[in-house]
Design a protein around this motif. Structure first.
Motif, PDB file in Angstrom:
ATOM      1  N   ALA A  64      39.891 -70.127  -9.921  1.00 51.09           N
ATOM      2  CA  ALA A  64      40.037 -68.846 -10.609  1.00 51.09           C
ATOM      3  C   ALA A  64      38.954 -67.900 -10.099  1.00 51.09           C
ATOM      4  O   ALA A  64      37.827 -67.930 -10.561  1.00 51.09           O
ATOM      5  N   TRP A  81      41.458 -63.306 -11.056  1.00 49.34           N
ATOM      6  CA  TRP A  81      42.303 -64.057 -11.978  1.00 49.34           C
ATOM      7  C   TRP A  81      42.050 -63.578 -13.404  1.00 49.34           C
ATOM      8  O   TRP A  81      40.918 -63.560 -13.870  1.00 49.34           O
ATOM      9  N   THR A 121      41.171 -70.127 -17.974  1.00 43.95           N
ATOM     10  CA  THR A 121      40.438 -70.940 -16.990  1.00 43.95           C
ATOM     11  C   THR A 121      39.833 -72.168 -17.666  1.00 43.95           C
ATOM     12  O   THR A 121      39.744 -72.243 -18.893  1.00 43.95           O
ATOM     13  N   ARG A 143      42.185 -72.214 -12.461  1.00 39.03           N
ATOM     14  CA  ARG A 143      43.223 -71.550 -13.236  1.00 39.03           C
ATOM     15  C   ARG A 143      43.913 -72.549 -14.171  1.00 39.03           C
ATOM     16  O   ARG A 143      44.096 -73.709 -13.820  1.00 39.03           O
ATOM     17  N   ASP A 146      52.866 -69.559  -9.420  1.00 39.65           N
ATOM     18  CA  ASP A 146      51.604 -68.997  -8.938  1.00 39.65           C
ATOM     19  C   ASP A 146      51.246 -69.560  -7.567  1.00 39.65           C
ATOM     20  O   ASP A 146      50.790 -68.833  -6.681  1.00 39.65           O
TER      21      ASP A 146
END
Length: 109
Positions: free
Chosen positions: A6, A10, A14, A35, A46
């Motif tokens: 992350a 982002w 997290t 993430r 993602d």
């Protein structure tokens, strides 16, 4: 699923996890921020966006086969392990070939 870090861009959830990175050729234990996703679907989407929309992974998208894609992923800097592609190919080899004539593309929303 994919261990995507992350970064500052982002905006989602997290978690801090103990991981290993190769620094100056040495495997080093460290804590880093990764993430977090609401579902497997979000994780896969993602990942598909990261690989499909980031110029540093262009070689992955253009690779003619999975083995060359694994090496392109390593060249793009996806992992610091100098044997990452070799290990990924070894895992693929344990799974065997995919059935022909199927669409395995992830939804890149």
């Amino acid at each position: 699923l994919f261990g995507i870090k992350a970064g500052s861009h982002w905006k989602g959830a997290t978690t801090d996890i103990v991981t290993h990175e190769y620094v100056n050729g040495r495997r080093t234990q460290m804590v880093d921020t990764f993430r977090v996703y609401d579902s497997f679907e979000h994780a896969f989407t993602d990942y598909a966006n990261l690989i499909g929309n980031n110029p540093r992974y262009k070689g992955v998208v253009e690779a003619p086969n999975a083995i060359q894609a694994a090496h392109a992923l390593q060249r793009g800097g996806y992992a610091t392990d100098p044997r990452y592609a070799e290990k990924l190919v070894a895992v693929m080899n344990t799974l065997g070939p995919l059935p022909a004539a199927q669409d395995f593309l992830a939804d890149a929303r």
